[in-house]
Write a protein that holds these residues in place. Structure first.
Motif, PDB file in Angstrom:
ATOM      1  N   PRO A  90     -18.483 -57.590  34.610  1.00 35.04           N
ATOM      2  CA  PRO A  90     -19.336 -57.984  33.485  1.00 35.04           C
ATOM      3  C   PRO A  90     -20.641 -57.194  33.391  1.00 35.04           C
ATOM      4  N   HIS A  91     -21.204 -56.775  34.524  1.00 37.11           N
ATOM      5  CA  HIS A  91     -22.466 -56.033  34.478  1.00 37.11           C
ATOM      6  C   HIS A  91     -22.299 -54.630  33.897  1.00 37.11           C
ATOM      7  N   PHE A  92     -21.066 -54.190  33.720  1.00 36.07           N
ATOM      8  CA  PHE A  92     -20.828 -52.888  33.099  1.00 36.07           C
ATOM      9  C   PHE A  92     -21.352 -52.871  31.664  1.00 36.07           C
ATOM     10  N   ALA A  93     -21.666 -54.037  31.145  1.00 34.83           N
ATOM     11  CA  ALA A  93     -22.200 -54.142  29.781  1.00 34.83           C
ATOM     12  C   ALA A  93     -23.521 -53.395  29.620  1.00 34.83           C
ATOM     13  N   ILE A  94     -24.227 -53.134  30.721  1.00 33.42           N
ATOM     14  CA  ILE A  94     -25.499 -52.414  30.627  1.00 33.42           C
ATOM     15  C   ILE A  94     -25.297 -50.903  30.707  1.00 33.42           C
ATOM     16  N   SER A  95     -24.079 -50.453  30.881  1.00 37.35           N
ATOM     17  CA  SER A  95     -23.823 -49.026  31.105  1.00 37.35           C
ATOM     18  C   SER A  95     -24.228 -48.180  29.896  1.00 37.35           C
ATOM     19  N   GLU A  96     -24.361 -46.887  30.156  1.00 34.76           N
ATOM     20  CA  GLU A  96     -24.789 -45.963  29.112  1.00 34.76           C
ATOM     21  C   GLU A  96     -23.928 -44.709  29.130  1.00 34.76           C
ATOM     22  N   SER A  97     -23.854 -44.039  28.002  1.00 36.07           N
ATOM     23  CA  SER A  97     -23.105 -42.790  27.920  1.00 36.07           C
ATOM     24  C   SER A  97     -23.889 -41.677  28.598  1.00 36.07           C
ATOM     25  N   THR A  98     -23.231 -40.572  28.829  1.00 39.23           N
ATOM     26  CA  THR A  98     -23.907 -39.418  29.434  1.00 39.23           C
ATOM     27  C   THR A  98     -24.908 -38.776  28.478  1.00 39.23           C
ATOM     28  N   ARG A  99     -24.851 -39.166  27.231  1.00 40.80           N
ATOM     29  CA  ARG A  99     -25.712 -38.511  26.240  1.00 40.80           C
ATOM     30  C   ARG A  99     -27.137 -39.070  26.244  1.00 40.80           C
ATOM     31  N   LEU A 100     -27.332 -40.312  26.746  1.00 40.13           N
ATOM     32  CA  LEU A 100     -28.677 -40.892  26.691  1.00 40.13           C
ATOM     33  C   LEU A 100     -29.649 -40.111  27.564  1.00 40.13           C
ATOM     34  N   ILE A 101     -29.259 -39.810  28.792  1.00 34.23           N
ATOM     35  CA  ILE A 101     -30.145 -39.014  29.640  1.00 34.23           C
ATOM     36  C   ILE A 101     -30.333 -37.620  29.053  1.00 34.23           C
ATOM     37  N   GLY A 102     -29.292 -37.095  28.405  1.00 39.06           N
ATOM     38  CA  GLY A 102     -29.408 -35.794  27.748  1.00 39.06           C
ATOM     39  C   GLY A 102     -30.424 -35.815  26.629  1.00 39.06           C
ATOM     40  N   ARG A 103     -30.421 -36.855  25.839  1.00 41.19           N
ATOM     41  CA  ARG A 103     -31.379 -36.958  24.740  1.00 41.19           C
ATOM     42  C   ARG A 103     -32.802 -37.090  25.277  1.00 41.19           C
ATOM     43  N   GLY A 104     -32.949 -37.819  26.379  1.00 41.09           N
ATOM     44  CA  GLY A 104     -34.268 -37.964  26.970  1.00 41.09           C
ATOM     45  C   GLY A 104     -34.811 -36.645  27.490  1.00 41.09           C
ATOM     46  N   ILE A 105     -33.972 -35.879  28.145  1.00 40.12           N
ATOM     47  CA  ILE A 105     -34.419 -34.605  28.708  1.00 40.12           C
ATOM     48  C   ILE A 105     -34.668 -33.583  27.607  1.00 40.12           C
ATOM     49  N   ALA A 106     -33.865 -33.609  26.543  1.00 39.22           N
ATOM     50  CA  ALA A 106     -34.128 -32.716  25.411  1.00 39.22           C
ATOM     51  C   ALA A 106     -35.470 -33.046  24.772  1.00 39.22           C
ATOM     52  N   ALA A 107     -35.772 -34.331  24.649  1.00 29.75           N
ATOM     53  CA  ALA A 107     -37.067 -34.731  24.090  1.00 29.75           C
ATOM     54  C   ALA A 107     -38.204 -34.309  25.009  1.00 29.75           C
ATOM     55  N   LEU A 108     -37.993 -34.443  26.306  1.00 28.43           N
ATOM     56  CA  LEU A 108     -38.989 -34.019  27.288  1.00 28.43           C
ATOM     57  C   LEU A 108     -39.247 -32.514  27.177  1.00 28.43           C
ATOM     58  N   ALA A 109     -38.174 -31.747  27.047  1.00 25.23           N
ATOM     59  CA  ALA A 109     -38.308 -30.292  26.940  1.00 25.23           C
ATOM     60  C   ALA A 109     -39.046 -29.880  25.677  1.00 25.23           C
ATOM     61  N   ALA A 110     -38.908 -30.658  24.614  1.00 22.82           N
ATOM     62  CA  ALA A 110     -39.536 -30.327  23.331  1.00 22.82           C
ATOM     63  C   ALA A 110     -40.965 -30.861  23.214  1.00 22.82           C
ATOM     64  N   ASP A 111     -41.391 -31.676  24.171  1.00 23.11           N
ATOM     65  CA  ASP A 111     -42.687 -32.337  24.114  1.00 23.11           C
ATOM     66  C   ASP A 111     -43.785 -31.395  24.623  1.00 23.11           C
ATOM     67  N   PRO A 112     -44.712 -30.971  23.778  1.00 23.61           N
ATOM     68  CA  PRO A 112     -45.779 -30.066  24.235  1.00 23.61           C
ATOM     69  C   PRO A 112     -46.731 -30.732  25.223  1.00 23.61           C
ATOM     70  N   GLY A 113     -46.701 -32.059  25.288  1.00 24.54           N
ATOM     71  CA  GLY A 113     -47.560 -32.785  26.221  1.00 24.54           C
ATOM     72  C   GLY A 113     -46.812 -33.313  27.432  1.00 24.54           C
ATOM     73  N   ARG A 114     -45.695 -32.655  27.771  1.00 24.03           N
ATOM     74  CA  ARG A 114     -44.860 -33.185  28.859  1.00 24.03           C
ATOM     75  C   ARG A 114     -45.514 -33.097  30.227  1.00 24.03           C
ATOM     76  N   ASP A 115     -46.605 -32.369  30.351  1.00 21.86           N
ATOM     77  CA  ASP A 115     -47.236 -32.276  31.662  1.00 21.86           C
ATOM     78  C   ASP A 115     -47.775 -33.620  32.134  1.00 21.86           C
ATOM     79  N   ARG A 116     -47.853 -34.610  31.247  1.00 25.52           N
ATOM     80  CA  ARG A 116     -48.252 -35.951  31.687  1.00 25.52           C
ATOM     81  C   ARG A 116     -47.185 -36.592  32.579  1.00 25.52           C
TER      82      ARG A 116
END
Length: 303
Positions: free
Chosen positions: A230-256
């Motif tokens: 039942p706890h598998f309900a919290i699972s996520e696709s491999t794309r969520l971490i990808g979207r986060g890292i792409a946003a991080l790479a595009a963020d000019p203020g990522r040094d925070r």
């Protein structure tokens, strides 16, 4: 869609799982992505699965980027040096380095003490999880710091806070998943003066190809696995971490984020991202507050 157009990324360990999701999402943002690993259409690695780096590169290109598959054993310094030389010759720059190399799942014996665990398998797991990152860093970072603004991402399992408090499966796996968090701190210290940012990122309960096979489901019907777990309900696709890292790479203020340990859920919240189903799973808060606490599975308020 073009936030990373003109940027060059290396995803070391892009054959499957989080590495593939990260490579595809960097491609979706317009980047050229070098996808490395040991399994190709011509040869499988010791991992023994069918996913290939060529498949990942094709997915990167289909998403809108440029995918380049380069077979690389990251334990072999000469192969890694050749890889970086190729990137340099092709582009003269490297903007993003993602260390997602592991390949030790089948080497770990769960809840087995060190004196009973197969020593050769445990030490090889550590080499795959740590030495590969060091070898790649040694060769790739000189190209990364050629211009300011680079990003290094260490992918792991668990946040610094969670791993500091919990024993993770066995001593070899435990060390393997703490090490990338410390590496990110080290890279922050070494790369910071050159204008680069280093971050450790963990996905939540990842619906990797291996995990989907374990539960006998696909990405299309993954919720059927919740009958068994039942706890598998919290699972996520491999794309969520990808979207986060792409946003991080595009963020000019990522040094925070310099030297930080964070998660796919944290990045999704920070950058207003969702998973492929439109939800925003907050897996690590759920694990602590629901799963580890022994409460019944209920994702209300967590995705």
């Amino acid at each position: 869609m073009d936030a990373l157009r003109g940027r060059v990324a290396l995803v070391a360990g892009a054959t499957r799982g989080a590495g593939r999701g990260i490579a595809v999402e960097l491609g979706a943002a317009g980047a050229t992505v070098y996808c490395t690993g040991r399994t190709t259409r011509a040869q499988r690695s010791e991992y023994g699965r069918a996913e290939t780096i060529e498949d990942t590169a094709d997915l990167v290109t289909a998403a809108g980027g440029v995918g380049v598959a380069v077979p690389t054993d990251h334990l072999d310094p000469a192969r890694v040096a050749a890889l970086v030389s190729r990137i340099d010759a092709d582009h003269g720059r490297l903007d993003v380095v993602v260390h997602d190399i592991f390949g030790g799942d089948f080497l770990a014996e769960w809840d087995v003490p060190v004196w009973e665990h197969d020593l050769a398998r445990g030490l090889h797991l550590l080499r795959l999880a740590v030495d590969t990152h060091l070898v790649t860093a040694h060769h790739a970072f000189p190209l990364l710091i050629r211009q300011r603004g680079g990003l290094v991402v260490e992918v792991t399992d668990g946040t610094a806070a969670y791993n500091a408090e919990h024993y993770r499966l066995n001593v070899f796996y435990d060390l393997a998943k703490i090490a990338p968090i410390r590496l990110a701190r080290s890279w922050a210290h070494e790369l910071g003066p050159f204008g680069a940012t280093a971050v450790a990122v963990t996905p939540g309960w990842l619906r990797s190809e291996l995990m989907l096979d374990e539960y006998g489901v696909t990405e299309a019907n993954w919720r059927d696995a919740c009958v068994r777990e039942p706890h598998f309900a919290i699972s996520e696709s491999t794309r969520l971490i990808g979207r986060g890292i792409a946003a991080l790479a595009a963020d000019p203020g990522r040094d925070r984020w310099q030297g930080a340990s964070t998660s796919s859920g944290d990045l999704a919240r920070e950058y207003g991202l969702t998973d492929v189903d439109g939800s925003r799973p907050d897996a690590w808060r759920y694990v602590v507050e629901v799963q580890d606490a022994g409460r019944p599975a209920d994702t209300t308020g967590y995705r």
